[in-house]
Design an enzyme around this catalytic site. Structure first.
Site, PDB file in Angstrom:
ATOM      1  N   MET A 164       1.130  -1.143   0.358  1.00 46.81           N
ATOM      2  CA  MET A 164       0.231  -0.057   0.252  1.00 46.81           C
ATOM      3  C   MET A 164       1.031   1.004   0.095  1.00 46.81           C
ATOM      4  O   MET A 164       1.492   1.129   1.190  1.00 46.81           O
ATOM      5  CB  MET A 164      -0.974   0.179   1.394  1.00 46.81           C
ATOM      6  CG  MET A 164      -1.818   0.909   1.395  1.00 46.81           C
ATOM      7  SD  MET A 164      -2.930   1.292  -0.222  1.00 46.81           S
ATOM      8  CE  MET A 164      -3.024   2.942   0.029  1.00 46.81           C
ATOM      9  N   GLU A 165       0.565   1.615  -1.039  1.00 49.73           N
ATOM     10  CA  GLU A 165       1.210   2.761  -1.373  1.00 49.73           C
ATOM     11  C   GLU A 165       1.329   4.190  -0.241  1.00 49.73           C
ATOM     12  O   GLU A 165       1.597   5.153  -1.213  1.00 49.73           O
ATOM     13  CB  GLU A 165       1.256   3.953  -2.715  1.00 49.73           C
ATOM     14  CG  GLU A 165       0.117   4.859  -2.937  1.00 49.73           C
ATOM     15  CD  GLU A 165      -1.210   3.562  -3.363  1.00 49.73           C
ATOM     16  OE1 GLU A 165      -1.405   2.667  -2.823  1.00 49.73           O
ATOM     17  OE2 GLU A 165      -2.188   3.984  -3.851  1.00 49.73           O
ATOM     18  N   ASN A 166       1.162   4.123   0.965  1.00 48.57           N
ATOM     19  CA  ASN A 166       0.516   5.236   1.604  1.00 48.57           C
ATOM     20  C   ASN A 166       2.030   6.561   1.702  1.00 48.57           C
ATOM     21  O   ASN A 166       3.407   5.690   1.644  1.00 48.57           O
ATOM     22  CB  ASN A 166       0.765   4.832   3.473  1.00 48.57           C
ATOM     23  CG  ASN A 166      -0.522   3.865   3.265  1.00 48.57           C
ATOM     24  OD1 ASN A 166      -1.267   3.510   3.372  1.00 48.57           O
ATOM     25  ND2 ASN A 166       0.005   2.666   3.656  1.00 48.57           N
ATOM     26  N   HIS A 202       5.927  -0.172  -8.289  1.00 52.59           N
ATOM     27  CA  HIS A 202       4.492   0.274  -8.145  1.00 52.59           C
ATOM     28  C   HIS A 202       4.131   1.002  -7.402  1.00 52.59           C
ATOM     29  O   HIS A 202       3.673   2.426  -7.679  1.00 52.59           O
ATOM     30  CB  HIS A 202       3.984  -1.343  -8.137  1.00 52.59           C
ATOM     31  CG  HIS A 202       2.575  -0.847  -8.237  1.00 52.59           C
ATOM     32  ND1 HIS A 202       1.542  -1.443  -8.818  1.00 52.59           N
ATOM     33  CD2 HIS A 202       1.892  -0.281  -7.816  1.00 52.59           C
ATOM     34  CE1 HIS A 202      -0.205  -1.036  -9.437  1.00 52.59           C
ATOM     35  NE2 HIS A 202       0.065  -0.679  -8.127  1.00 52.59           N
ATOM     36  N   GLU A 203       4.634   0.659  -5.839  1.00 50.01           N
ATOM     37  CA  GLU A 203       4.307   2.108  -5.285  1.00 50.01           C
ATOM     38  C   GLU A 203       4.727   3.323  -4.996  1.00 50.01           C
ATOM     39  O   GLU A 203       4.178   4.083  -4.693  1.00 50.01           O
ATOM     40  CB  GLU A 203       4.360   0.650  -4.069  1.00 50.01           C
ATOM     41  CG  GLU A 203       3.654  -0.310  -3.252  1.00 50.01           C
ATOM     42  CD  GLU A 203       2.436  -0.205  -4.050  1.00 50.01           C
ATOM     43  OE1 GLU A 203       1.586   0.459  -3.866  1.00 50.01           O
ATOM     44  OE2 GLU A 203       1.887  -1.423  -4.009  1.00 50.01           O
TER      45      GLU A 203
END
Ligand code: BES
Ligand code: ZN
Length: 890
Positions: A273-275, A307-308
């Site tokens: 998850m890219e937080n 990707h993130e």
């Protein structure tokens, strides 16, 4: 108050500007207490403030709104939560003054075990089980941690303060500005963030080690992980530093935060998850162990990190305006991660592997139950299901198609201007098209609308007549039905050589191309006579060379060739005139057409025979996947052909197996390392005795010594699968040995490798045990889905098991997107109308919004299989063809 119920979006008469959040998680009782002060701009006359809340208890008496100008304090006359809509409505007895004010609230909640919102994850330290606190907010779960305007367009700044046990590491999006220890607790406060969406806020509290590095312009990058595993973070750290530098150039905007932390979480629903500034990962997607991780694990880590980090620009800096545009985030990040991986690891030939993305996109989008890339979202509960192959893989594929149409350089320039224009703000799909249209002068909006606003894609049929090529597009459906739809298709084609090429847009239903004109009469013969152009002896049409559409498979469509063109392509494949990506594409299209009953299985198998000397990873990998699927369908359609068909597949893969051998070669390529594992696994699945014996021999050496060179990580899956083929209720040794390895290993990648191998056992009794093991406390709920893809023989057992355990499964996984995997993996392999009906009946009273779409898609797949079985049964020449192919010596 009722007027606010059932709305898909929050009313916008109050706009949040800044959140000051304080949270105190208690890792022992698994509760947390919090307070928030939200700077609001009241922009419309209202007595109501409506915002999102879920599973929090709000301290009614402590809610207040203070107008900034007058310092006047307003207390709500009514505080009400509407559960179905996740909203909190504050009613005031007077109209609130227009302008700035502060909304203050206190609340508390529970650190749940559902891997969403503010949740607990567990780890073992010195033999003792401990909790950590973690957040996962995308798509709509920030509301489970603090009351907020939980929509991507409601960007604000965040000032976070945490009260946590003094000995723990506490991380958030921004660097720490102050840490004050007070007895057993410490108060950690973080710098205020730039404006960002709520779904990107993150907090992690626990015990961790880290490794650290810097980018060339001074961004501090760290990889955090379980204590004792820090070395496993080094590879991801290297990738992250290089990728940040690359994206800075590519997007022409630097990474805007002072630090980037990446952290492995033991319980994590998604892959990563890219937080903003604090990216969270599953362990398998971040950690790489030089000794025990496989080449495929390495590639996974690199692409997930890439990707993130792409999201830090595409998603975090420029954010989709609403979930309808989710694909902008996910499709783009997926596409760009290949760009980064290719730049960092050119030897991986990662673009050839991009075809795995497009083929999965095509597979899902070939269903009537698919959905357009841009999909209407009316309720938060519908968002989870669109994190699917349409948003990710079709999204990435149409971006690739557009990039190859516009050209890489123009594409990059336009993207950079899009990022600059919408930085710190939001964008819709058409904003991206506008930037690309300006940058290229091409009618991008028009072209792309046909791909993002309607579901499905075309199959382009091409035939040759009198030296003319005729093209016709129609909607492709795996069911074989005829659908409506028309696309603007960027057609590319090559004729006899990659230098003889033509590109055009197919805008109509059909079009004709005069080959003589295209090739130029006088030069045509010369061109086609050139070295390696691959003319065949078929002279009936004058020009007898191969013609390949969708060159290098950059387009998101299928191609159906007429008999003459197909025969020339088979010849060109056998003689290696075509690129690996084109070889992949011809095979994949043929498989899809066969499933849709537009081509016979005999024809497909004959084509597969042309791949007997195939060496390329990506092509063989797909050939293997296709042969798994065909073996299953033949087992249902004509069981007595199964042995011969397995024999044929074994003979197809034997060349590569012999070339690669079991023992890795010094200095061999990354792709060979991955290929060896996949080819040997396939031979084991198809029951090739020497492979089963060798796999088992090496497994035993491994049991004696976990560091034996006889079973390096790339080979383990093959050996595990080989062992499991011989396991049965009366011969459980291999199964139990594998469970022992599972229990002993601390490496998550090893655990998932084992789970996916156990399920390959042909004995239904063992499958049942394995499935029950998935529900035990020994398997983290994030990992259970890896054990669901059972062998053909275990299919019915899995379905009965799913029904028997549905209530438990639904309670445990039902609130997240992992539940869809239970349905699709167990249901899709069936191939009879009766079974489809049985599934429908079972779920008639049990379906819910989070599985509705997946369920329909899975049932559609069963129907497609059932029709396919019938058509295979009608193929009169199949038995003879299979026998002949199986006996042929390659
Ligand atoms: N934004 C997603 C994570 C996510 C997925 C959040 C589903 C909520 C629901 C993240 O960027 C992502 O796409 N992760 C992928 C890995 C990626 C390499 C394809 C994932 O989790 O599988
Ligand atoms: Zn993503």
């Amino acid at each position: 108050m009722e007027q606010f119920k059932g709305q898909s979006r929050l009313p916008k008469f109050a706009v949040p500007k800044r959140y000051d959040i304080r949270l105190k998680p208690d890792l022992e009782s698994c509760e947390f207490a919090g307070s928030v002060a939200i700077d609001l701009d009241i922009v419309g006359h209202t007595r109501f403030v409506v915002l999102n809340v879920a599973d929090l208890s709000i301290h009614d008496g402590a809610v207040s709104f203070t107008n900034k100008n007058s310092s006047k304090v307003f207390q709500p006359s009514k505080v009400e939560i509407f559960k179905e809509d996740d909203i909190l409505v504050l009613e005031f007895s007077v109209t609130l003054p227009i302008g700035l004010g502060v909304l203050a609230m206190e609340f508390d909640g529970i650190l749940n075990d559902k891997m969403k919102g503010f949740y607990r994850s567990t780890y073992v330290q010195n033999g003792e089980k401990k909790n950590m606190a973690v957040t996962q907010f995308e798509p709509a779960d920030a509301r489970r941690c603090f009351p907020c305007w939980d929509e991507p367009a409601c960007k604000a700044t965040f000032k976070i303060t945490l009260d946590v046990p003094a000995e723990l590491v506490a991380l958030s999006n921004m660097p720490v500005v102050e840490e004050r220890v007070d007895g057993k607790l410490k108060t950690v406060s973080y710098q205020e963030s730039p404006i960002m969406s709520t779904y990107l806020v993150a907090i992690v509290v626990g015990l961790f080690d880290f490794v650290e590095d810097h980018t060339s312009d001074g961004v501090k990058v760290r990889v955090y992980c379980e204590v004792g595993k820090a070395r496993q973070g080094k590879f991801a750290l290297h990738v992250a530093v290089k990728t940040l530098e690359l994206y800075k150039e590519y997007f022409a905007v630097p990474y805007i935060l002072p630090k980037l932390d990446m952290i492995a979480i033991p319980d994590f629903a998604a892959g990563a998850m890219e937080n903003y500034g604090l990216v969270t990962y599953r362990e398998t997607a971040l950690l790489f162990d030089e000794q025990h991780s496989a080449a495929s694990n390495k590639q996974r880590v690199a692409t997930v990190v890439a990707h993130e980090l792409a999201h830090q620009w595409f998603g975090n800096l420029v954010t989709m305006e609403w979930w309808t545009h989710l694909w902008l985030n996910e499709g783009f990040a997926t596409w760009v991660s290949y760009l980064a991986a290719d730049s960092l690891f050119p030897e991986w030939k990662i673009w050839t592997q991009f075809l795995d993305e497009s083929t999965e996109g095509l597979r899902l989008d070939g269903l009537e139950e698919s959905h357009p890339i841009e999909v209407e979202i009316n309720h938060a509960g519908e968002i989870d299901e669109i994190f699917d192959a349409i948003s990710y893989r079709k999204g990435a594929s149409v971006i690739r198609m557009l990039q190859s149409y516009l050209g890489a350089e123009c594409f990059q320039r336009s993207l950079a201007s899009y990022i600059k224009r919408h930085a710190y703000s939001n964008a819709k799909t058409e904003d991206l098209w506008a930037a690309l249209e300006e940058g290229s002068g091409e009618p991008v909006n028009n072209l792309m609308n046909s791909w993002t606003k309607q579901k499905g894609y075309p199959v382009v049929s091409v035939s040759i007549k009198d030296q003319k090529l005729e093209f016709e597009q129609s909607k492709f459906l795996s069911s074989g039905s005829h659908g409506n739809g028309q696309w603007i298709v960027p057609i590319t084609l090559c004729c006899g050589s990659y230098d003889v090429r033509k590109n055009f847009l197919l805008e109509m239903k059909s079009e004709t191309l005069d080959l003589k004109e295209f090739l130029g009469c006088s030069t045509a013969k010369d061109k086609l006579a050139g070295a390696g152009c691959g003319g065949t002896s078929d002279e009936s049409n004058g020009i007898s060379t191969w013609i390949k559409l969708n060159v290098d498979q950059t387009g998101f469509y299928r191609v159906k060739y007429d008999e003459v063109l197909a025969a020339r392509l088979r010849y060109a494949i056998g003689n290696k005139y075509l690129s690996a990506t084109d070889r992949f594409g011809i095979l994949d299209d043929s498989f899809a057409l066969c499933m849709a009953r537009q081509q016979s299985l005999t024809t497909l198998l004959t084509l597969m025979g042309a791949y007997r000397d195939e060496l390329e990873y990506t092509v063989l990998s797909n050939l293997i996947i296709i042969s798994y699927k065909l073996a299953r369908i033949v087992a249902d359609a004509v069981p007595k052909l199964l042995d011969s068909i397995k024999q044929f597949f074994i003979s197809l893969f034997q060349n590569s197996a012999e070339r690669l051998g079991w023992q890795p070669k010094a200095g061999e390529s990354h792709l060979d390392a991955m290929l060896r594992g996949e080819v040997l696994t396939a031979l084991a699945v198809f029951g090739h005795d020497p492979t089963l014996d060798e796999g088992s021999r090496r497994f035993h050496a491994f049991l004696e010594d976990r560091n034996t060179t006889l079973l390096p990580p790339d080979l383990r899956k093959a050996a595990y699968v080989a062992v499991m083929q011989k396991v049965s209720a009366s011969n459980r040794l291999g199964y139990e040995a594998l469970l022992r390895v599972y229990r002993e290993t601390e490496l998550s990648q090893e655990k998932t490798r084992i789970l996916s191998s156990l399920a390959s056992c042909p004995d239904p009794n063992i499958i049942l045990e394995e499935l029950n093991f998935l529900l035990s406390s020994e398997v983290r709920s994030q990992d259970a889905v890896f054990g669901l893809a059972v062998s053909m023989e275990g299919r019915d057992t899995a379905w009965t098991w799913l029904k028997d355990n549905w209530e438990h499964i639904s309670n445990t996984w039902g609130s997240g997107f992992l539940i869809t995997r239970f349905v699709s993996t167990v249901v899709s392999p069936f191939s009879s109308f009766e079974k489809a009906k049985e599934v429908e009946e079972f779920f008639a009273s049990r379906s819910k919004p989070s599985i509705a779409r997946t369920l329909k898609q899975s049932i559609e797949r069963v129907h497609i299989n059932a029709k396919w079985v019938q058509s295979i049964q009608g193929e009169k020449d199949l038995p003879a063809a299979v026998k002949e192919l199986a006996l042929r010596k390659y």
